[in-house]
Motif scaffolding. Structure first.
Motif, PDB file in Angstrom:
ATOM      1  N   MET A  34       3.605  -6.344   5.089  1.00  0.00           N
ATOM      2  CA  MET A  34       3.673  -5.374   3.991  1.00  0.00           C
ATOM      3  C   MET A  34       4.497  -4.201   4.484  1.00  0.00           C
ATOM      4  O   MET A  34       4.586  -3.945   5.695  1.00  0.00           O
ATOM      5  CB  MET A  34       2.284  -4.902   3.571  1.00  0.00           C
ATOM      6  CG  MET A  34       1.446  -5.984   2.906  1.00  0.00           C
ATOM      7  SD  MET A  34      -0.171  -5.364   2.335  1.00  0.00           S
ATOM      8  CE  MET A  34       0.333  -4.360   0.929  1.00  0.00           C
ATOM      9  N   GLY A  35       5.093  -3.475   3.556  1.00  0.00           N
ATOM     10  CA  GLY A  35       5.916  -2.348   3.983  1.00  0.00           C
ATOM     11  C   GLY A  35       6.334  -1.475   2.830  1.00  0.00           C
ATOM     12  O   GLY A  35       5.755  -1.540   1.735  1.00  0.00           O
ATOM     13  N   TRP A  36       7.347  -0.654   3.098  1.00  0.00           N
ATOM     14  CA  TRP A  36       7.837   0.308   2.124  1.00  0.00           C
ATOM     15  C   TRP A  36       9.363   0.292   2.075  1.00  0.00           C
ATOM     16  O   TRP A  36      10.024   0.276   3.126  1.00  0.00           O
ATOM     17  CB  TRP A  36       7.367   1.714   2.483  1.00  0.00           C
ATOM     18  CG  TRP A  36       5.883   1.872   2.412  1.00  0.00           C
ATOM     19  CD1 TRP A  36       4.984   1.658   3.415  1.00  0.00           C
ATOM     20  CD2 TRP A  36       5.123   2.272   1.269  1.00  0.00           C
ATOM     21  NE1 TRP A  36       3.710   1.898   2.970  1.00  0.00           N
ATOM     22  CE2 TRP A  36       3.770   2.285   1.656  1.00  0.00           C
ATOM     23  CE3 TRP A  36       5.457   2.642  -0.033  1.00  0.00           C
ATOM     24  CZ2 TRP A  36       2.749   2.636   0.781  1.00  0.00           C
ATOM     25  CZ3 TRP A  36       4.446   2.990  -0.903  1.00  0.00           C
ATOM     26  CH2 TRP A  36       3.110   2.987  -0.503  1.00  0.00           C
ATOM     27  N   PHE A  37       9.878   0.300   0.874  1.00  0.00           N
ATOM     28  CA  PHE A  37      11.287   0.541   0.608  1.00  0.00           C
ATOM     29  C   PHE A  37      11.384   1.851  -0.158  1.00  0.00           C
ATOM     30  O   PHE A  37      10.386   2.333  -0.712  1.00  0.00           O
ATOM     31  CB  PHE A  37      11.884  -0.591  -0.237  1.00  0.00           C
ATOM     32  CG  PHE A  37      12.376  -1.759   0.572  1.00  0.00           C
ATOM     33  CD1 PHE A  37      11.485  -2.581   1.248  1.00  0.00           C
ATOM     34  CD2 PHE A  37      13.723  -2.048   0.661  1.00  0.00           C
ATOM     35  CE1 PHE A  37      11.938  -3.667   1.994  1.00  0.00           C
ATOM     36  CE2 PHE A  37      14.190  -3.124   1.401  1.00  0.00           C
ATOM     37  CZ  PHE A  37      13.294  -3.924   2.068  1.00  0.00           C
ATOM     38  N   ARG A  38      12.563   2.417  -0.215  1.00  0.00           N
ATOM     39  CA  ARG A  38      12.787   3.595  -1.039  1.00  0.00           C
ATOM     40  C   ARG A  38      14.156   3.515  -1.686  1.00  0.00           C
ATOM     41  O   ARG A  38      15.054   2.846  -1.184  1.00  0.00           O
ATOM     42  CB  ARG A  38      12.651   4.881  -0.214  1.00  0.00           C
ATOM     43  CG  ARG A  38      13.727   5.085   0.843  1.00  0.00           C
ATOM     44  CD  ARG A  38      13.416   6.326   1.667  1.00  0.00           C
ATOM     45  NE  ARG A  38      14.407   6.524   2.735  1.00  0.00           N
ATOM     46  CZ  ARG A  38      14.304   7.463   3.668  1.00  0.00           C
ATOM     47  NH1 ARG A  38      13.263   8.291   3.686  1.00  0.00           N
ATOM     48  NH2 ARG A  38      15.245   7.578   4.592  1.00  0.00           N
TER      49      ARG A  38
END
Length: 127
Positions: A34-38
């Motif tokens: 799982m992670g984060w993009f912007r």
């Protein structure tokens, strides 16, 4: 059906901190990542940080190293991004992402490797 729901965005001044959280449903965070993009206006989506389900190893884009910390909780199916010393260039919509396929997590900077996306939460950093 997999759902990822982000929370914790907001507006801060440069140098401030925010904590983003993502809760997953219909998804077992026991494999993959799982992670984060912007994404800032006019820019492509950019991978920010990632945590693997197995072992908890983490990855960061160079621009946030030393300022952002990602962590995951497999039991609670949540991922958290603590953002310190925020800069105006961190302003963007932040999206929670997930993949159950391990090899896709290895190429985590590629947006096409993530099947599951949240709707996004806005982070605004003023100077």
């Amino acid at each position: 059906e997999v759902q990822l729901v982000e929370s914790g965005g907001g507006s801060v001044q440069a140098g401030g901190s925010l904590k983003l959280s993502c809760a997953a449903s219909g998804y077992s965070f026991t494999t993959g990542c799982m992670g984060w993009f912007r994404q800032a206006p006019g820019n492509k989506r950019e991978g920010v940080a990632l945590v693997s389900a197995e072992g908890g190893s983490t990855n960061y884009v160079d621009s946030v190293k030393g300022r952002f910390t990602i962590s995951g909780d497999s039991a609670k199916k949540t991922v958290t991004l603590v953002m310190n010393n925020l800069k105006p260039e961190d302003t963007a919509t932040y999206y929670c992402v997930a993949s159950t396929i391990r090899w896709r997590c290895g190429a985590w900077r590629d947006v096409t490797n993530f099947s599951y996306w949240g709707r996004g939460t806005q982070v605004t950093v003023s100077s």
